[in-house]
Design a protein around this motif. Structure first.
Motif, PDB file in Angstrom:
ATOM      1  N   PRO A   1     -18.740  -3.205  10.779  1.00 14.10           N
ATOM      2  CA  PRO A   1     -17.837  -3.542   9.673  1.00 14.10           C
ATOM      3  C   PRO A   1     -16.854  -4.653  10.022  1.00 14.10           C
ATOM      4  CG  PRO A   1     -17.118  -1.508  10.732  1.00 14.10           C
ATOM      5  CD  PRO A   1     -18.420  -1.884  11.367  1.00 14.10           C
ATOM      6  N   ASP A   2     -16.701  -4.973  11.298  1.00 18.20           N
ATOM      7  CA  ASP A   2     -15.679  -5.919  11.733  1.00 18.20           C
ATOM      8  C   ASP A   2     -16.303  -7.100  12.461  1.00 18.20           C
ATOM      9  OD1 ASP A   2     -13.562  -3.938  11.053  1.00 18.20           O
ATOM     10  OD2 ASP A   2     -14.416  -2.874  12.768  1.00 18.20           O
ATOM     11  N   ALA A   3     -15.643  -8.255  12.388  1.00 23.07           N
ATOM     12  CA  ALA A   3     -16.097  -9.442  13.102  1.00 23.07           C
ATOM     13  C   ALA A   3     -15.825  -9.311  14.596  1.00 23.07           C
ATOM     14  CB  ALA A   3     -15.387 -10.677  12.563  1.00 23.07           C
ATOM     15  N   LEU A   4     -16.739  -9.836  15.399  1.00 22.68           N
ATOM     16  CA  LEU A   4     -16.508  -9.871  16.843  1.00 22.68           C
ATOM     17  C   LEU A   4     -15.329 -10.800  17.152  1.00 22.68           C
ATOM     18  CD1 LEU A   4     -19.261  -8.428  17.228  1.00 22.68           C
ATOM     19  CD2 LEU A   4     -19.690  -9.993  19.129  1.00 22.68           C
ATOM     20  N   PRO A   5     -14.485 -10.446  18.100  1.00 21.95           N
ATOM     21  CA  PRO A   5     -13.392 -11.348  18.479  1.00 21.95           C
ATOM     22  C   PRO A   5     -13.929 -12.562  19.226  1.00 21.95           C
ATOM     23  CG  PRO A   5     -13.436  -9.437  19.928  1.00 21.95           C
ATOM     24  CD  PRO A   5     -14.459  -9.180  18.859  1.00 21.95           C
ATOM     25  N   ALA A   6     -13.350 -13.715  18.982  1.00 21.21           N
ATOM     26  CA  ALA A   6     -13.790 -14.948  19.634  1.00 21.21           C
ATOM     27  C   ALA A   6     -13.304 -15.005  21.071  1.00 21.21           C
ATOM     28  CB  ALA A   6     -13.271 -16.158  18.859  1.00 21.21           C
ATOM     29  N   ASP A   7     -14.126 -15.619  21.931  1.00 22.20           N
ATOM     30  CA  ASP A   7     -13.770 -15.871  23.334  1.00 22.20           C
ATOM     31  C   ASP A   7     -13.252 -14.618  24.029  1.00 22.20           C
ATOM     32  OD1 ASP A   7     -14.471 -18.627  23.537  1.00 22.20           O
ATOM     33  OD2 ASP A   7     -12.722 -19.102  22.316  1.00 22.20           O
ATOM     34  N   THR A   8     -13.931 -13.502  23.784  1.00 24.61           N
ATOM     35  CA  THR A   8     -13.557 -12.216  24.378  1.00 24.61           C
ATOM     36  C   THR A   8     -14.811 -11.570  24.955  1.00 24.61           C
ATOM     37  OG1 THR A   8     -11.789 -11.911  22.747  1.00 24.61           O
ATOM     38  CG2 THR A   8     -12.550  -9.946  23.920  1.00 24.61           C
ATOM     39  N   TRP A   9     -14.731 -11.073  26.182  1.00 22.36           N
ATOM     40  CA  TRP A   9     -15.870 -10.362  26.759  1.00 22.36           C
ATOM     41  C   TRP A   9     -16.029  -9.017  26.062  1.00 22.36           C
ATOM     42  CZ3 TRP A   9     -19.494 -12.604  29.403  1.00 22.36           C
ATOM     43  CH2 TRP A   9     -19.218 -13.714  30.182  1.00 22.36           C
ATOM     44  N   VAL A  10     -17.224  -8.783  25.517  1.00 21.57           N
ATOM     45  CA  VAL A  10     -17.511  -7.594  24.726  1.00 21.57           C
ATOM     46  C   VAL A  10     -18.769  -6.915  25.265  1.00 21.57           C
ATOM     47  CG1 VAL A  10     -18.077  -6.720  22.419  1.00 21.57           C
ATOM     48  CG2 VAL A  10     -16.441  -8.599  22.666  1.00 21.57           C
ATOM     49  N   HIS A  11     -18.730  -5.597  25.358  1.00 19.24           N
ATOM     50  CA  HIS A  11     -19.896  -4.794  25.715  1.00 19.24           C
ATOM     51  C   HIS A  11     -20.583  -4.384  24.417  1.00 19.24           C
ATOM     52  CE1 HIS A  11     -21.498  -0.766  27.568  1.00 19.24           C
ATOM     53  NE2 HIS A  11     -22.457  -1.662  27.412  1.00 19.24           N
ATOM     54  N   VAL A  12     -21.783  -4.889  24.196  1.00 23.75           N
ATOM     55  CA  VAL A  12     -22.550  -4.645  22.979  1.00 23.75           C
ATOM     56  C   VAL A  12     -23.704  -3.708  23.294  1.00 23.75           C
ATOM     57  CG1 VAL A  12     -24.032  -5.697  21.236  1.00 23.75           C
ATOM     58  CG2 VAL A  12     -21.939  -6.858  21.943  1.00 23.75           C
ATOM     59  N   VAL A  13     -23.860  -2.653  22.498  1.00 28.75           N
ATOM     60  CA  VAL A  13     -24.927  -1.667  22.713  1.00 28.75           C
ATOM     61  C   VAL A  13     -25.636  -1.389  21.399  1.00 28.75           C
ATOM     62  CG1 VAL A  13     -25.496   0.679  23.474  1.00 28.75           C
ATOM     63  CG2 VAL A  13     -23.569  -0.531  24.520  1.00 28.75           C
ATOM     64  N   MET A  14     -26.963  -1.391  21.425  1.00 30.48           N
ATOM     65  CA  MET A  14     -27.742  -0.824  20.324  1.00 30.48           C
ATOM     66  C   MET A  14     -28.688   0.201  20.931  1.00 30.48           C
ATOM     67  SD  MET A  14     -30.014  -2.561  17.302  1.00 30.48           S
ATOM     68  CE  MET A  14     -31.211  -3.331  18.398  1.00 30.48           C
ATOM     69  N   GLN A  15     -28.711   1.401  20.362  1.00 28.47           N
ATOM     70  CA  GLN A  15     -29.576   2.443  20.900  1.00 28.47           C
ATOM     71  C   GLN A  15     -30.111   3.327  19.776  1.00 28.47           C
ATOM     72  OE1 GLN A  15     -27.190   4.808  23.639  1.00 28.47           O
ATOM     73  NE2 GLN A  15     -26.410   6.093  22.008  1.00 28.47           N
ATOM     74  N   ARG A  16     -31.294   3.888  20.037  1.00 34.33           N
ATOM     75  CA  ARG A  16     -31.846   4.909  19.149  1.00 34.33           C
ATOM     76  C   ARG A  16     -31.677   6.244  19.851  1.00 34.33           C
ATOM     77  NH1 ARG A  16     -37.808   4.127  17.093  1.00 34.33           N
ATOM     78  NH2 ARG A  16     -38.280   4.478  19.290  1.00 34.33           N
ATOM     79  N   ARG A  17     -31.017   7.167  19.171  1.00 35.47           N
ATOM     80  CA  ARG A  17     -30.710   8.468  19.763  1.00 35.47           C
ATOM     81  C   ARG A  17     -30.931   9.557  18.722  1.00 35.47           C
ATOM     82  NH1 ARG A  17     -25.875  11.719  20.563  1.00 35.47           N
ATOM     83  NH2 ARG A  17     -24.698  10.207  19.339  1.00 35.47           N
ATOM     84  N   ALA A  18     -31.915  10.398  18.969  1.00 43.59           N
ATOM     85  CA  ALA A  18     -32.185  11.560  18.109  1.00 43.59           C
ATOM     86  C   ALA A  18     -32.329  11.163  16.642  1.00 43.59           C
ATOM     87  CB  ALA A  18     -31.086  12.592  18.268  1.00 43.59           C
ATOM     88  N   GLY A  19     -33.111  10.117  16.380  1.00 38.50           N
ATOM     89  CA  GLY A  19     -33.382   9.726  15.011  1.00 38.50           C
ATOM     90  C   GLY A  19     -32.316   8.881  14.353  1.00 38.50           C
ATOM     91  N   THR A  20     -31.288   8.475  15.096  1.00 41.58           N
ATOM     92  CA  THR A  20     -30.272   7.572  14.556  1.00 41.58           C
ATOM     93  C   THR A  20     -30.300   6.262  15.330  1.00 41.58           C
ATOM     94  OG1 THR A  20     -28.507   8.325  16.034  1.00 41.58           O
ATOM     95  CG2 THR A  20     -28.784   9.517  13.962  1.00 41.58           C
TER      96      THR A  20
END
Length: 352
Positions: free
Chosen positions: A130-149
């Motif tokens: 829902p929110d924009a990524l902050p510029a010039d900031t180190w971010v940990h990004v994760v996408m995962q499938r867990r129990a059907g979600t």
């Protein structure tokens, strides 16, 4: 502490001056395009850096991707400008139609929001933050499938920002097409202008298990197969390259990080290892390369040079003089040494 999911890890790239996969067995990683370089890291000694959006990225061979059951794909990344320009692709599977197979993760302009998803048999399953990524900031990004979600997390490494999204009723079947390579930092190897503009410090893919039961918190270290404790700088460095006084020694270390108070700085030491078989016809040769601080013989960092022979130690203390030792472990040749590398003679460069 050992990583409990190390056997499930099918890609582990720390991008500390080389494109070597640290998982077992190793995947083949190659560069797509020539406009990238190594830059200042979040952790470790370097990060993959791309200042433009065209035809630049990394390709991981397809031999291990299936995305059966639960899985997770994640990166430690920094985006220059999330809300301007074209789409910025972090991960894809080399296809113009995401619904036909594999995963995708990209930031859409001008919203700056992260869109993730999984495609199978003509259907896309795609949550978005829902929110924009902050510029010039180190971010940990994760996408995962867990129990059907399908879960999407983005958290600033320092804990200052986070956002998440969840999509329910996602099938647990794998990819429709398992012959697709994983592309990092670019959407399509043909060169569409959808590349990641910024830096990527590390990438990890886990198959057969999700990594997280909730949004991950702040990070204090990058990932490794055995999950060692790494250090971030808080203050101070040794301020000269003079020899140590008699009876004095510095503390030993495994391989320190660029943010470590002992070795961190703005310095860059880089070079290339070759076979040295016949003069004028030397071919690139991957070696174990060690960076040694000359004032006391302390190992500042160590890594393997890439398949093209290149290596880089980024984020080291620029005030020191260094020796580089290249070990030809499978070649039978004795080590090659290059010493006296300093800022004054141009062998230590300054990072921006």
């Amino acid at each position: 502490m050992a990583d409990a999911l190390s056997s499930n890890t099918i890609v582990l790239l720390n991008l500390d001056g080389s494109l070597v996969d640290s998982s077992t067995p190793k995947s083949t990683v190659t560069a797509v395009g020539s406009g990238w370089s190594y830059g200042a890291p979040c952790f470790g000694t370097a990060s993959w850096s791309n200042p433009v959006a065209d035809r630049v990225g990394l390709r991981v061979a397809s031999t291990r991707f299936g995305y059966l059951g639960d899985w997770a794909i994640e990166g430690i990344v920094r985006l220059t400008s999330p809300t301007t320009g074209a789409t910025k692709t972090l991960f894809s599977h080399n296809t113009s139609d995401f619904s036909q197979g594999g995963i995708f993760l990209f930031v859409s302009a001008p919203s700056g929001r992260l869109f993730g998803g999984f495609g199978r048999s003509g259907v896309q399953y795609s949550p978005s933050l829902p929110d924009a990524l902050p510029a010039d900031t180190w971010v940990h990004v994760v996408m995962q499938r867990r129990a059907g979600t399908l879960e999407l997390f983005a958290c600033a490494v320092d804990g200052s920002w986070q956002s998440q999204a969840v999509l329910n009723n996602v099938p647990t079947a794998g990819m429709s097409n398992t012959s697709l390579d994983l592309l990092i930092g670019t959407r399509d190897s043909s060169g569409l202008n959808d590349g990641w503009v910024g830096r990527i410090d590390a990438v990890r893919v886990t198959e057969g298990s999700a990594r997280y039961t909730s949004a991950p918190g702040p990070l204090t270290a990058c990932w490794d197969v055995d999950a060692p404790t790494l250090f971030r700088a808080t203050a101070g460095r040794v301020a000269a390259s003079a020899p140590l006084s008699a009876g004095f020694s510095t503390r030993g270390s495994r391989v320190q990080t660029a943010r470590d108070v002992e070795f961190g700085g703005r310095g860059l030491v880089r070079g290339k290892t070759v076979e040295y078989v016949n003069p004028g016809t030397n071919n690139p040769y991957p070696c174990r390369v060690r960076l040694v601080r000359e004032r006391d013989g302390q190992i500042a960092a160590e890594r393997w040079s890439a398949a093209d022979g290149t290596y880089a130690f980024a984020g080291v203390d620029e005030l020191q003089s260094y020796t580089v030792v290249a070990y030809y472990e499978a070649h039978g040749k004795r080590a090659v040494i290059s010493d006296g590398l300093t800022l004054a003679n141009g062998k230590v460069e300054l990072l921006p």
